[in-house]
Enzyme design. Structure first.
Site, short mmCIF file in Angstrom:
data_model
loop_
_atom_site.label_atom_id
_atom_site.label_comp_id
_atom_site.label_asym_id
_atom_site.label_seq_id
_atom_site.Cartn_x
_atom_site.Cartn_y
_atom_site.Cartn_z
N TRP A 17 -1.85 -5.36 -6.66
CA TRP A 17 -0.72 -5.80 -5.20
C TRP A 17 0.17 -7.09 -5.22
O TRP A 17 1.35 -6.62 -4.67
CB TRP A 17 -2.00 -6.33 -4.46
CG TRP A 17 -2.95 -7.25 -4.31
CD1 TRP A 17 -3.91 -7.80 -4.82
CD2 TRP A 17 -2.39 -9.15 -4.60
NE1 TRP A 17 -4.43 -8.87 -4.98
CE2 TRP A 17 -3.92 -9.63 -4.86
CE3 TRP A 17 -1.57 -9.44 -4.19
CZ2 TRP A 17 -3.87 -11.42 -5.23
CZ3 TRP A 17 -1.48 -10.65 -4.55
CH2 TRP A 17 -2.23 -11.29 -5.40
N ASN A 18 0.36 -7.01 -6.47
CA ASN A 18 1.25 -8.32 -6.55
C ASN A 18 2.94 -7.79 -7.56
O ASN A 18 3.35 -8.29 -6.86
CB ASN A 18 0.75 -9.42 -7.45
CG ASN A 18 0.23 -9.25 -9.29
OD1 ASN A 18 0.00 -8.00 -8.97
ND2 ASN A 18 0.48 -10.36 -9.93
N GLU A 61 -7.74 -19.23 -13.37
CA GLU A 61 -6.64 -18.89 -12.88
C GLU A 61 -7.22 -19.06 -11.89
O GLU A 61 -7.46 -18.76 -11.02
CB GLU A 61 -6.35 -17.20 -13.18
CG GLU A 61 -5.51 -16.53 -13.04
CD GLU A 61 -5.10 -15.49 -13.52
OE1 GLU A 61 -6.46 -14.26 -13.21
OE2 GLU A 61 -4.45 -14.82 -13.28
N LYS A 88 -4.02 4.85 -8.75
CA LYS A 88 -4.00 4.13 -7.58
C LYS A 88 -3.83 3.07 -7.68
O LYS A 88 -4.35 1.71 -8.08
CB LYS A 88 -5.92 4.67 -7.83
CG LYS A 88 -6.93 3.20 -6.82
CD LYS A 88 -7.58 3.62 -6.17
CE LYS A 88 -7.70 2.58 -5.12
NZ LYS A 88 -6.73 1.60 -4.32
N GLY A 130 -5.10 -6.17 -13.85
CA GLY A 130 -6.08 -6.31 -12.36
C GLY A 130 -6.72 -7.56 -13.42
O GLY A 130 -6.35 -8.01 -14.59
N GLU A 170 -4.55 -4.86 -18.75
CA GLU A 170 -3.56 -6.11 -18.42
C GLU A 170 -4.17 -6.94 -17.65
O GLU A 170 -3.84 -6.37 -16.48
CB GLU A 170 -2.37 -5.66 -17.97
CG GLU A 170 -0.82 -6.75 -19.10
CD GLU A 170 -1.11 -7.51 -16.94
OE1 GLU A 170 -1.47 -8.63 -17.51
OE2 GLU A 170 -0.18 -7.69 -16.55
N CYS A 190 0.29 -12.99 -13.25
CA CYS A 190 -1.16 -13.45 -14.07
C CYS A 190 -0.43 -14.35 -15.39
O CYS A 190 -0.97 -14.59 -16.10
CB CYS A 190 -0.98 -11.69 -14.69
SG CYS A 190 -2.49 -10.67 -13.83
C1 SIN Z 1 1.69 -9.41 -13.71
O1 SIN Z 1 1.44 -10.49 -13.16
O2 SIN Z 1 0.90 -9.25 -13.88
C2 SIN Z 1 2.46 -8.82 -13.91
C3 SIN Z 1 4.02 -10.23 -13.72
C4 SIN Z 1 5.07 -9.31 -14.51
O3 SIN Z 1 5.46 -8.62 -14.76
O4 SIN Z 1 6.23 -10.43 -14.85
#
Ligand code: SIN
Length: 485
Positions: free
Chosen positions: A154-155, A389, A178, A231, A253, A287
């Protein structure tokens, strides 16, 4: 009770927009207000199987298309996406919360993957290998892995989709997507764009609904040859287990816990700029967000003072409002986790230098979770914030004295996605970059993501790389052909 004035969206299977077979829907909320934005189908096993069948059927023709024809579809999608960038950005802000200007940035970043892979798909080269025998010829060719399951977070509701789908389609694979339950409307809009670009029926399929049922069906179906997932590490491990039975090709990832190091020879203004870029983007919900801030004893006072002065100017609020630079957290669970990290640090002796306030203004606990950017000092390794995190706009400062000590602390984690450091010494820059056990390193740079660069991590942060020429490799099989002549 459903609001009949709100739109009911559909899923996309074999070129048709349809409801879930049982007619069930899921509400989509605005995380800034808690309001319902619309309803999407609550798809599950049956719809997912249908989507896989469509993707398998379409694969035969799609993979045979000349690369320049596949390139044409991606280029067209890129242009339509850029034309509709404001509309798409508004959808992102409404369902994900990030400020509108950041959402426009995300759309451009996302479109960049379509553009890049429209070009890269023309460069999927094979190889000839000098044989050890005069009557042998050895050739290596690359072929698409087949039907791909893409599960996205979702981010970054647009960019994580194109980062996966663009290379998959370029390589000649077909896709079942999905999207995250919180942000399906961006995915639906993207599929409308792909449809307008003329991507043939069945090549791309979209199923919204129960993450558990869809994920399990995708993982257990032997026709799906690849999983590409962004995720949490926890969910990534579950998907790995589920995919083991059919030995799928994996690109994962996963989570991060990025250190950001400010050495005593750093340009402090660059370090502040990098801190803000790597931490406050998307309210800290990335992330690759810097999560642990190691600042040399000698420059700590200066760093904290300058950072405090900057943080005072940040406006937190609904991302649709002018001037807002930090939106809401995605939901109540994130809100509780971020608050817990702050409380745990303060209880264990941290100093609150700035911020710390959190408030909830949403309807029915479905949104409106706001948190001030928060600066904490006197952080120790016993505090939760140094171990997990956070996924929020919190900056915990830990001091250090030697390069050796800080590299040890930075590497002391099961995660290995991104790390940042600030120094004006060239030889230190090279040495430290080589010693940090992370897949992405920002040297005097807090903004590292780009469609043409490899994105991915060491250790439990994942498997494989997305972006650039590395990103297409995950969607290709290597076939060796030995010929006796
Ligand atoms: C992510 O938070 O997984 C992606 C961040 C990004 O592509 O800069």
């Amino acid at each position: 009770m459903k609001d009949n004035k709100l739109k009911r969206y559909n899923i996309y299977i074999e070129g048709e927009w349809i409801n879930a077979y049982n007619g069930e829907t899921i509400e989509v909320h605005n995380p800034a207000t808690g309001e319902v934005l619309g309803y999407v189908p609550n798809g599950g096993e049956a719809e997912t199987k249908e989507a896989i069948t469509a993707a398998e059927k379409a694969l035969k023709e799609w993979r045979e298309l000349p690369a320049n024809v596949r390139s044409g579809y991606l280029k067209k999608a890129f242009h339509i996406m850029m034309e509709q960038q404001n509309e798409l950005a508004e959808i992102i802000t409404l369902e994900q919360g990030k400020p509108l200007n950041e959402a426009v940035g995300e759309v451009q970043y996302a479109a960049g993957f379509l553009e890049w892979y429209a070009e890269e798909c023309k460069r999927v080269y094979g190889e000839t290998i000098p044989a050890w025998s005069p009557n042998k010829r050895m050739i290596v060719i690359k072929q698409p892995v087949g039907v791909v399951a893409a599960i996205t977070p979702w981010n970054f509701p647009a960019a994580m989709i194109t980062r996966k789908m663009a290379p998959a389609l370029a390589a000649g694979c077909t896709v079942v997507l999905k999207p995250a339950t919180q942000t399906p409307l961006t995915a639906i809009k993207l599929f409308e764009i792909f449809e307008t670009a003329g991507i043939p029926k069945g090549v791309i399929n979209l199923v919204t609904g129960s993450a558990k049922a869809i994920g399990k069906t995708l993982m257990e179906d032997e026709r799906v040859r690849k999983l590409t997932f962004t995720g949490s590490t926890e969910v990534g491990k579950k998907l790995m287990e589920q995919s083991a039975k059919t030995v799928k090709n994996l690109s994962l990832e996963l989570g991060g816990h990025a250190p950001l190091i400010v050495f005593d020879d750093a340009d402090i203004d660059k370090a502040i700029e990098g801190t803000i870029a790597s931490k406050l983007r998307n309210c800290g919900q990335t992330c690759i967000a810097s999560n642990r801030f190691y600042v040399h004893e000698k420059v700590k006072e200066q760093f904290i003072k300058k950072l405090k002065d900057k943080l005072k100017n940040y406006k937190v609020g609904n991302g649709m409002e002018t001037g807002v630079e930090i939106g809401p957290l995605i939901d109540g669970n994130s809100f509780e986790k971020v608050k817990e990290h702050i409380k745990d640090a303060l209880d264990k002796g941290a100093t609150l230098e700035f911020g710390g306030k959190a408030h909830h203004s949403g309807i029915n606990h479905k949104g409106g979770y706001f948190i001030q950017p928060t600066l904490l000092s006197n952080i120790t390794n016993q505090m939760l914030i140094t171990k997990e995190e956070t996924f929020g706009p919190i900056i915990p400062v830990i001091t250090f004295e030697t390069e050796e000590e800080v590299i040890k602390m930075a590497n002391d984690t099961n995660y290995g996605l991104a790390a940042y450091f600030f120094t004006e010494s060239l030889s230190r820059a090279v040495k430290v970059a080589e010693k940090l056990e992370f897949g992405i390193i920002g040297i005097n740079d807090g903004k590292v993501s780009s469609p043409q660069a490899p994105f991915g991590g060491y250790k439990e942060s994942g498997i494989g790389r997305e972006g650039g020429h590395y990103g297409i490799e995950g969607f290709l099989e290597t076939k060796y052909i030995s010929m006796k002549i």
